[in-house]
Scaffold this active site. Sequence first.
Site, PDB file in Angstrom:
ATOM      1  N   ASP A  67       0.834  -1.278   0.245  1.00 58.71           N
ATOM      2  CA  ASP A  67       0.030  -0.024  -0.042  1.00 58.71           C
ATOM      3  C   ASP A  67       0.791   1.206   0.016  1.00 58.71           C
ATOM      4  O   ASP A  67       2.171   1.291   0.223  1.00 58.71           O
ATOM      5  CB  ASP A  67      -0.784  -0.030   1.268  1.00 58.71           C
ATOM      6  CG  ASP A  67      -0.153  -0.597   2.544  1.00 58.71           C
ATOM      7  OD1 ASP A  67       0.870  -0.602   2.718  1.00 58.71           O
ATOM      8  OD2 ASP A  67      -1.212  -0.757   3.433  1.00 58.71           O
TER       9      ASP A  67
ATOM     10  N   ASN B 154      -7.546  -2.727  14.398  1.00 55.58           N
ATOM     11  CA  ASN B 154      -8.977  -3.104  14.044  1.00 55.58           C
ATOM     12  C   ASN B 154      -8.938  -4.278  13.082  1.00 55.58           C
ATOM     13  O   ASN B 154      -9.987  -4.506  12.525  1.00 55.58           O
ATOM     14  CB  ASN B 154      -9.744  -1.943  13.567  1.00 55.58           C
ATOM     15  CG  ASN B 154      -8.982  -1.462  12.061  1.00 55.58           C
ATOM     16  OD1 ASN B 154      -7.904  -2.188  11.407  1.00 55.58           O
ATOM     17  ND2 ASN B 154      -9.222  -0.269  11.716  1.00 55.58           N
TER      18      ASN B 154
ATOM     19  N   HIS C 289      -7.215  -4.592  10.244  1.00 57.12           N
ATOM     20  CA  HIS C 289      -7.059  -4.361   8.794  1.00 57.12           C
ATOM     21  C   HIS C 289      -5.521  -5.194   8.386  1.00 57.12           C
ATOM     22  O   HIS C 289      -4.886  -5.223   9.111  1.00 57.12           O
ATOM     23  CB  HIS C 289      -6.933  -2.925   8.626  1.00 57.12           C
ATOM     24  CG  HIS C 289      -5.665  -2.207   8.995  1.00 57.12           C
ATOM     25  ND1 HIS C 289      -5.953  -0.738   9.506  1.00 57.12           N
ATOM     26  CD2 HIS C 289      -4.419  -2.678   9.046  1.00 57.12           C
ATOM     27  CE1 HIS C 289      -4.829  -0.350   9.658  1.00 57.12           C
ATOM     28  NE2 HIS C 289      -3.860  -1.260   9.634  1.00 57.12           N
TER      29      HIS C 289
ATOM     30  N   GLU D 273      -9.691  -2.003   5.537  1.00 56.46           N
ATOM     31  CA  GLU D 273     -10.468  -1.775   6.781  1.00 56.46           C
ATOM     32  C   GLU D 273     -11.448  -2.566   6.916  1.00 56.46           C
ATOM     33  O   GLU D 273     -12.237  -2.950   5.905  1.00 56.46           O
ATOM     34  CB  GLU D 273     -10.762  -0.027   6.692  1.00 56.46           C
ATOM     35  CG  GLU D 273      -9.506   0.674   6.681  1.00 56.46           C
ATOM     36  CD  GLU D 273      -8.710   0.877   7.914  1.00 56.46           C
ATOM     37  OE1 GLU D 273      -8.771  -0.023   8.664  1.00 56.46           O
ATOM     38  OE2 GLU D 273      -7.999   1.807   7.871  1.00 56.46           O
TER      39      GLU D 273
HETATM   40  C1  F6R Z   1       1.541  -1.202   5.975  1.00 59.80           C
HETATM   41  C2  F6R Z   1       0.236  -2.000   6.158  1.00 59.80           C
HETATM   42  C3  F6R Z   1      -0.415  -1.908   7.528  1.00 59.80           C
HETATM   43  C4  F6R Z   1       0.145  -2.446   8.586  1.00 59.80           C
HETATM   44  C5  F6R Z   1      -0.386  -2.273   9.979  1.00 59.80           C
HETATM   45  C6  F6R Z   1       0.419  -2.502  11.252  1.00 59.80           C
HETATM   46  O1  F6R Z   1       2.158  -1.454   4.916  1.00 59.80           O
HETATM   47  O2  F6R Z   1      -0.344  -2.568   5.210  1.00 59.80           O
HETATM   48  O3  F6R Z   1      -1.398  -2.591   7.416  1.00 59.80           O
HETATM   49  O4  F6R Z   1       1.055  -3.438   8.712  1.00 59.80           O
HETATM   50  O5  F6R Z   1      -1.012  -1.151  10.022  1.00 59.80           O
HETATM   51  O6  F6R Z   1       0.959  -1.406  11.358  1.00 59.80           O
HETATM   52  P1  F6R Z   1       2.138  -1.431  12.643  1.00 59.80           P
HETATM   53  O7  F6R Z   1       3.178  -2.453  12.185  1.00 59.80           O
HETATM   54  O8  F6R Z   1       3.052  -0.299  12.675  1.00 59.80           O
HETATM   55  O9  F6R Z   1       1.435  -1.852  13.726  1.00 59.80           O
END
Ligand code: F6R
Length: 233
Positions: free
Chosen positions: A67, A135, A137, A142
């Site tokens: 992403d 959450n 995701h 989401e």
């Molecule tokens: C990042 C991504 C997100 C993160 C998720 C966890 O490329 O796709 O889904 O993996 O938000 O983020 P952290 O590792 O910062 O807790």
Amino acid sequence: MNIIKVKNYEDLSRVAADIIAEQIKTKPDSVLGLATGSSPIGTYENLVADCKAGEISFKDVKTVNLDEYSGLSGDNVNSYRYFMNYNLFDKVDIDKNNTHVPNGTGDSVEESKAYENLVASMGYADLQLLGIGNNGHIGFNEPCDDFPAATHSVDLTESTIQANSRLFDSIDEVPRKAITMGIGTIMKAKKILLIAGEGKADIVEKSVYGKVIPQVPASVLQLHPDVTVVYIP
Ligand code: F6R
């Protein structure tokens, strides 16, 4: 599903890096699906060290990131392209032309289509690395009413904006939109590796043992034949 419980971030990062290193050794021209965020930083540090020690080479590896924020160009320190260059690509022997991150600055519908076609043309990821949001995701998929299939533009939820604001000077600077691989894109990876550090045990266990529902996007991983989850219980 292969579930590995580890005691701390250091172990999480070593176990994850070993799985990725094994993938590269087995298939040197692997397509690696990569993630950003706090979870994979230690994993990338280990892969950089392994590469410097001559144990693995990224010479023939290709990468596709999950992403990118909308509106941020690759030279913005908060963009995911910048993150990947800084944490991995600039420190290993990869050909940067073989690294791909969605373009956050073009027309989001066109860019999403182009990115999905690109990932498809590469045969999807051999191994997709994922973090998980509080959450549930994955990527920026989401919680919602239907699992989104392909790469698409998404409005970030308030909880994700809050969580990600720690990396920005102020919450107002956090982009409200992103381009993300869809759940379908992620599920087409041949193998999936989900890593989760401190404070994520509840959402990991809800995803792994709970009902498969789009309101908990990571729960879809229960339907994939080759998933490894590494987390701190
Ligand atoms: C990042 C991504 C997100 C993160 C998720 C966890 O490329 O796709 O889904 O993996 O938000 O983020 P952290 O590792 O910062 O807790």
